[in-house]
Design a protein around this motif. Structure first.
Motif, PDB file in Angstrom:
ATOM      1  N   TYR A 243       0.820  -1.213   0.000  1.00  0.00           N
ATOM      2  CA  TYR A 243       0.000   0.000   0.000  1.00  0.00           C
ATOM      3  C   TYR A 243       0.855   1.266   0.000  1.00  0.00           C
ATOM      4  O   TYR A 243       2.003   1.254   0.447  1.00  0.00           O
ATOM      5  N   THR A 244       0.253   2.351  -0.489  1.00  0.00           N
ATOM      6  CA  THR A 244       0.754   3.699  -0.212  1.00  0.00           C
ATOM      7  C   THR A 244      -0.277   4.396   0.669  1.00  0.00           C
ATOM      8  O   THR A 244      -1.471   4.069   0.627  1.00  0.00           O
ATOM      9  N   PHE A 245       0.200   5.361   1.465  1.00  0.00           N
ATOM     10  CA  PHE A 245      -0.674   6.047   2.408  1.00  0.00           C
ATOM     11  C   PHE A 245      -0.534   7.552   2.209  1.00  0.00           C
ATOM     12  O   PHE A 245       0.574   8.092   2.215  1.00  0.00           O
ATOM     13  N   ASP A 246      -1.673   8.227   2.020  1.00  0.00           N
ATOM     14  CA  ASP A 246      -1.697   9.670   1.817  1.00  0.00           C
ATOM     15  C   ASP A 246      -2.592  10.327   2.851  1.00  0.00           C
ATOM     16  O   ASP A 246      -3.495   9.695   3.418  1.00  0.00           O
ATOM     17  N   GLN A 247      -2.341  11.624   3.081  1.00  0.00           N
ATOM     18  CA  GLN A 247      -3.149  12.377   4.025  1.00  0.00           C
ATOM     19  C   GLN A 247      -4.583  12.512   3.539  1.00  0.00           C
ATOM     20  O   GLN A 247      -4.841  12.636   2.341  1.00  0.00           O
ATOM     21  N   VAL A 248      -5.524  12.501   4.477  1.00  0.00           N
ATOM     22  CA  VAL A 248      -6.893  12.902   4.166  1.00  0.00           C
ATOM     23  C   VAL A 248      -6.905  14.422   4.066  1.00  0.00           C
ATOM     24  O   VAL A 248      -6.499  15.107   5.012  1.00  0.00           O
ATOM     25  N   PRO A 249      -7.297  14.983   2.925  1.00  0.00           N
ATOM     26  CA  PRO A 249      -7.241  16.443   2.753  1.00  0.00           C
ATOM     27  C   PRO A 249      -7.991  17.175   3.867  1.00  0.00           C
ATOM     28  O   PRO A 249      -9.115  16.810   4.231  1.00  0.00           O
ATOM     29  N   GLY A 250      -7.330  18.183   4.419  1.00  0.00           N
ATOM     30  CA  GLY A 250      -7.961  19.015   5.430  1.00  0.00           C
ATOM     31  C   GLY A 250      -7.917  18.477   6.840  1.00  0.00           C
ATOM     32  O   GLY A 250      -8.316  19.178   7.777  1.00  0.00           O
ATOM     33  N   PHE A 251      -7.429  17.243   7.021  1.00  0.00           N
ATOM     34  CA  PHE A 251      -7.407  16.699   8.380  1.00  0.00           C
ATOM     35  C   PHE A 251      -6.273  17.351   9.171  1.00  0.00           C
ATOM     36  O   PHE A 251      -5.135  17.399   8.700  1.00  0.00           O
ATOM     37  N   PRO A 252      -6.554  17.876  10.382  1.00  0.00           N
ATOM     38  CA  PRO A 252      -5.516  18.596  11.139  1.00  0.00           C
ATOM     39  C   PRO A 252      -4.451  17.650  11.681  1.00  0.00           C
ATOM     40  O   PRO A 252      -4.766  16.610  12.264  1.00  0.00           O
ATOM     41  N   VAL A 253      -3.193  18.009  11.481  1.00  0.00           N
ATOM     42  CA  VAL A 253      -2.065  17.230  12.004  1.00  0.00           C
ATOM     43  C   VAL A 253      -1.276  18.141  12.941  1.00  0.00           C
ATOM     44  O   VAL A 253      -0.714  19.151  12.506  1.00  0.00           O
ATOM     45  N   GLU A 254      -1.246  17.771  14.211  1.00  0.00           N
ATOM     46  CA  GLU A 254      -0.612  18.613  15.226  1.00  0.00           C
ATOM     47  C   GLU A 254       0.032  17.718  16.280  1.00  0.00           C
ATOM     48  O   GLU A 254      -0.612  16.793  16.782  1.00  0.00           O
ATOM     49  N   PRO A 255       1.287  17.946  16.617  1.00  0.00           N
ATOM     50  CA  PRO A 255       1.922  17.128  17.651  1.00  0.00           C
ATOM     51  C   PRO A 255       1.408  17.477  19.047  1.00  0.00           C
ATOM     52  O   PRO A 255       1.112  18.634  19.342  1.00  0.00           O
ATOM     53  N   GLU A 256       1.289  16.459  19.890  1.00  0.00           N
ATOM     54  CA  GLU A 256       0.885  16.629  21.278  1.00  0.00           C
ATOM     55  C   GLU A 256       1.951  16.001  22.168  1.00  0.00           C
ATOM     56  O   GLU A 256       2.272  14.819  22.026  1.00  0.00           O
ATOM     57  N   ALA A 257       2.488  16.796  23.079  1.00  0.00           N
ATOM     58  CA  ALA A 257       3.552  16.320  23.964  1.00  0.00           C
ATOM     59  C   ALA A 257       2.942  15.787  25.248  1.00  0.00           C
ATOM     60  O   ALA A 257       2.545  16.550  26.131  1.00  0.00           O
ATOM     61  N   THR A 258       2.836  14.464  25.358  1.00  0.00           N
ATOM     62  CA  THR A 258       2.407  13.816  26.593  1.00  0.00           C
ATOM     63  C   THR A 258       3.616  13.017  27.079  1.00  0.00           C
ATOM     64  O   THR A 258       4.724  13.499  27.029  1.00  0.00           O
TER      65      THR A 258
END
Length: 470
Positions: free
Chosen positions: A435-450
């Motif tokens: 498979y190849t994997f691509d982003q879902v357009p418009g989905f927010p990607v943000e790191p969370e530091a836990t």
């Protein structure tokens, strides 16, 4: 002010920063390469936190001082007491002479040559996931962070307990996740309150034995009892099969010291629980970020796909394939540079020290901001660029050893690092072959530091079946 150490000039800054706000922001935002507490020109920043000094050190020479040259002057800080309560006494939570003794005994079990014997156990869970994905057709959406968490837990469970118990980790997966999230909540509290370690241990003991607890603490205790009873059950069953050493648990049970004595069973339990709980979480998050970076860097992904096709073709991977998957491995290593699973290293100074002429009083907290070190342009040209070539054979030796810390550093570097890299390379190659994997357009990607660095909102991706794959 500037402090000179040999040929190196180090800037030490003492900003006016509210320590409580810094502690809060460490988990809320967490990932600053500049700002009040991580000025891009300051290698040592001194704060006051709960009336005690706190130092942020980011120069690799200073990092190496804390983690290697003067490691006996620093201990893991109070936040690790939560993990000790959850995981027990393992290489991850142990200290001092006990840690050194057990690292000598257990380290060889996780050395790369021994992991060749576990490789087949790691392949089977990936095959099972591919079979499941194939039922969804040629194009479908999936939550990649969840998928990687489930898969790495399955891989770790298979390698730890063997084929006969391959579904055990999946059965207790919800408890594992709940245990880690509970530890994160407790760690936030400890980071802000900064209580003495002895008090934290007393509270943990009270929670374990108190007949009546608030709902959240009671739930946490039940979660940990489930995990504890499950691991103990496997160990008890395994004792009826002495000599079996075809999985990681068998290897741990086979360890003997110079006098021929085995590891105490409680230590085996604690190491197994740590490997299962902590080991899968970090690798899962690093893999999730890697898929995101590959989706946004098609040139790097195309090179990975070409390498996987050339090395594996349509056959099942074997351990001997790993050296030939150099670009695949480098993609994972570079993903950990940009998004290190363990994004900071906290320590407590237990013997007064001096770093580049700057006094570090006994009792001070020291934080090594891995995320900031990994993105410092002094050590990493074009630091925001995803460039796996930095980690191809030979190139990796060009950076300072303490400028790359996804597994920590110094004497206490993670004993499971070889397992994690082998696991990630295998998973990446097997999934990319299909498979190849691509982003879902418009989905927010943000790191969370836990406790670890993970996507705050998850990671929705589109999976597409590659033409000609089977």
């Amino acid at each position: 002010m500037f402090i000179h150490s040999g040929a190196m000039t180090t800037r030490v800054r003492t900003p006016k920063v509210n320590g409580l706000r810094f502690a809060r922001d460490t988990f809320r935002h967490g990932l600053r390469t500049e700002g009040p507490a991580l000025d891009g020109t300051a290698d040592i920043v001194r704060l006051t936190f709960n009336r005690h000094p706190l130092f942020v050190v980011r120069h690799p020479d200073h990092v190496d001082h804390v983690l290697r040259a003067q490691v006996d002057r620093y201990r893991k800080s109070v936040e690790y007491e939560t993990l000790r309560a959850v995981l027990g006494l393992s290489l991850f939570t142990d200290e001092g002479g006990s840690w050194r003794r057990h690292r000598t005994l257990i380290g060889p079990v996780l050395a790369r040559p021994r992991l060749a014997d576990l490789f087949e156990l790691m392949v089977d869970p990936v095959d099972r996931l591919l079979t499941t994905l194939d039922r969804d057709g040629d194009r479908f959406e999936l939550e990649m962070a969840e998928a990687m968490t489930a898969l790495t837990l399955d891989v770790v469970g298979s390698a730890l307990f063997g084929r006969g118990m391959a579904d055990l980790a999946r059965r207790i997966g919800p408890n594992v996740t709940a245990g880690l999230r509970g530890a994160e909540r407790a760690t936030r509290t400890l980071l802000i309150a900064d209580p003495p370690a002895v008090l934290v241990r007393a509270i943990a003991a009270a929670i374990r034995h108190s007949p009546v607890l608030p709902r959240r603490q009671a739930r946490m205790r039940e979660v940990m009892r489930t995990i504890d009873e499950t691991v103990w059950g496997v160990i008890t069953d395994r004792r009826a099969e002495p000599g079996r050493a075809d999985d990681l648990l068998g290897l741990l049970l086979s360890v003997r010291d110079a006098d021929g004595r085995p590891l105490p069973l409680k230590r085996v339990r604690d190491e197994a629980a740590t490997f299962m709980l902590a080991g899968h979480e970090t690798t899962a998050n690093a893999l999730s970020w890697m898929w995101y970076l590959l989706a946004t860097n098609p040139g790097a992904r195309n090179r990975l796909l070409a390498e996987v096709d050339e090395v594996l073709g349509d056959r099942r991977p074997v351990f001997a394939d790993l050296p030939r998957l150099a670009w695949t491995t480098a993609c994972f290593m570079e993903a950990m540079r940009l998004y290190p699973p363990a994004w900071s290293i906290p320590r407590r100074c237990v013997i007064g020290d001096d770093i580049a002429g700057h006094s570090i009083p006994r009792g001070s907290r020291v934080i090594i901001p891995i995320y900031a070190v990994h993105r410092d342009p002094r050590w990493w040209p074009a630091p925001e660029t995803f460039d796996p070539g930095r980690f191809l054979p030979g190139a990796a030796r060009q950076h300072h050893r303490a400028a790359y810390l996804p597994f920590g550093g110094g004497r206490r570097v993670c004993a499971g690092q070889h397992f994690a890299v082998i696991e990630a390379t295998l998973l990446t190659a097997m999934l990319s072959r299909r498979y190849t994997f691509d982003q879902v357009p418009g989905f927010p990607v943000e790191p969370e530091a836990t406790l670890t660095l993970r996507p705050r909102h998850g990671l929705r991706m589109i999976a597409r079946r590659r033409l000609g794959s089977s």
